[in-house]
Design an enzyme around this catalytic site. Structure first.
Site, mmCIF file in Angstrom:
data_model
loop_
_atom_site.group_PDB
_atom_site.id
_atom_site.type_symbol
_atom_site.label_atom_id
_atom_site.label_comp_id
_atom_site.label_asym_id
_atom_site.label_seq_id
_atom_site.Cartn_x
_atom_site.Cartn_y
_atom_site.Cartn_z
ATOM 1 C CB SER A 15 -5.684 -29.268 32.280
ATOM 2 O OG SER A 15 -5.173 -28.161 33.732
ATOM 3 C CG ASP B 216 -12.387 -30.474 37.204
ATOM 4 O OD1 ASP B 216 -12.541 -29.455 36.537
ATOM 5 O OD2 ASP B 216 -11.792 -31.347 35.924
ATOM 6 C CG HIS C 285 -10.833 -28.325 34.497
ATOM 7 N ND1 HIS C 285 -10.117 -29.597 34.603
ATOM 8 C CD2 HIS C 285 -9.265 -27.905 33.353
ATOM 9 C CE1 HIS C 285 -8.282 -29.660 35.603
ATOM 10 N NE2 HIS C 285 -8.494 -28.420 34.201
#
EC number: 3.1.1.-
Length: 390
Positions: A58, A355, A358
């Protein structure tokens, strides 16, 4: 320097977090997936880089998970709020703007962002700027991230490149395609963190693995799988590689929140495992540089780059290196991922973390510039600007 401590507290909270996590993502599973295929190209025309092939998780996913029935998605606001190419619409990137892969491609002269492999428009000449195979929740090991239901592990990503490789032959002809891929293109691999966070260290699901495998054994398996995956790419004419090590995963807002740590503390076990893996990764890359003729495997010291930002964040203009700009739950907004109901900080460029997991675009820019132009302490044997010109 941020201090660390082993924390056994928070295990009950961690199990509760799993339930909250599932509820959150099931409630957002119907969000639109169209944004990932719109507006991800910029207008920059470069002549230095051929294709940028991006593999990983991600941290560099550019929208592949939009096309999967998965619990790991970022195709909802306010993700992408600062991504200019899409007009601030979410694209599936797990940050507020560009990923490190996006920024590196821009700086090296790529005409467009690498297109997600699963996007409907990933065909024809659009492939020539590069393809992004990364997937939120993916890992080196095939079992990693199974809690998300669907994700693309590294083995699958390499399989997908095999499809792309054949398409390049059709686009350019076999001889030109081989030269374009081996001499002008860069293969970027950012993977490994999920193998710890969502596999070996994950509560409940990891009990069997941790009972049967020591940390050294698990890390050994990771590296053997990675060796095979990198060798497969080499056999398909990849020659210029950059492989990032695992960052200080014990310092992300999620870990600090569920373990109820102080601002200057990180989870010791998670960081210890990352460092064990990182030492052996460097040895593997040194070995491959000697064994695979014509290849250049560049080691990106992401761990130290991110730890530097966390430790000395004020020197870089940040006001927080502990709290998520977008998230909910606990002292560091680190329990519920970023989504439409999340709290959102006012100064997004002042937070190291976007977040619970990340970095923000502001942090990504700093990291990317070091990878592009930094010295051998952060990237070796050459930085990415030199790798492009080899």
């Amino acid at each position: 320097m941020a201090t660390t401590r082993a924390s056994t507290s928070g295990r009950v909270s961690q199990a509760f977090t799993i339930l909250v996590f599932f509820f959150f993502f099931f409630s957002t599973l119907t969000a639109s997936v169209e944004a990932a295929g719109r507006g991800v190209n910029n207008d920059k025309k470069g002549d230095g880089l051929g294709a940028s092939f991006i593999f990983g998780d991600s941290l560099v996913d550019a929208g592949n998970n939009n096309y999967l029935s998965t619990l790991s998605r970022a195709n909802m606001q306010p993700n992408g709020i600062d991504f200019k190419a899409s007009g601030g619409n979410p694209t599936g990137r797990f940050t507020n703007g560009r990923t490190i892969g996006d920024i590196v491609g821009e700086e090296l002269g790529s005409a467009n962002y690498a297109i997600p492999f699963l996007a409907p428009n990933a065909t024809g000449k659009a492939l020539l700027a590069g393809v992004n195979y990364a997937s939120g929740g993916g890992g080196i090991m095939n079992g990693t991230g199974r809690i998300f239901v669907n994700r693309l592990g590294m083995d699958v990503q390499v399989d997908f490149f095999n499809t792309t490789r054949k398409q390049f032959d059709d686009l350019l002809g076999k001889e030109k395609a081989k030269e374009y891929i081996s001499k002008k293109s860069i293969f970027s691999i950012t993977i490994g963190a999920n193998d710890f966070l969502n596999n070996y260290l994950f509560p409940l699901l990891s009990v069997g693995t941790r009972f049967t495998q020591t940390p050294d054994d698990f890390i050994g398996d990771m590296l053997e799988h990675l060796r095979d995956q990198l060798t497969r790419l080499y056999q398909m004419d990849a020659r210029k590689f950059v492989i990032g090590n695992v960052g200080p995963i014990g310092c992300i807002p999620y870990q600090k929140t569920i373990n109820q740590l102080k601002e200057d503390e990180c989870v010791d076990l998670a960081n210890k495992l990352a460092n064990q893996y990182n030492v052996k990764l460097k040895s593997l890359l040194d070995e491959l540089n000697k064994k695979l003729p014509g290849a250049m495997f560049v080691h990106a010291n992401v761990y130290d780059l991110v730890m530097e930002l966390i430790t000395n964040y004020k020197e870089y203009g940040f006001i927080s290196a502990t709290k998520a700009c977008c998230g909910n739950g606990g002292q560091y907004a680190g329990i519920i991922p970023c989504g439409p109901t999340s709290s959102l900080c006012e100064e997004r460029d002042k937070y190291v973390f976007w977040d619970p997991y990340h970095p923000s675009e502001a942090a990504n820019v700093i990291i990317a510039k070091q990878l592009l132009y930094g010295d051998i302490k952060v990237i070796s044997p050459v930085n990415l600007s030199k790798l492009r010109d080899l």
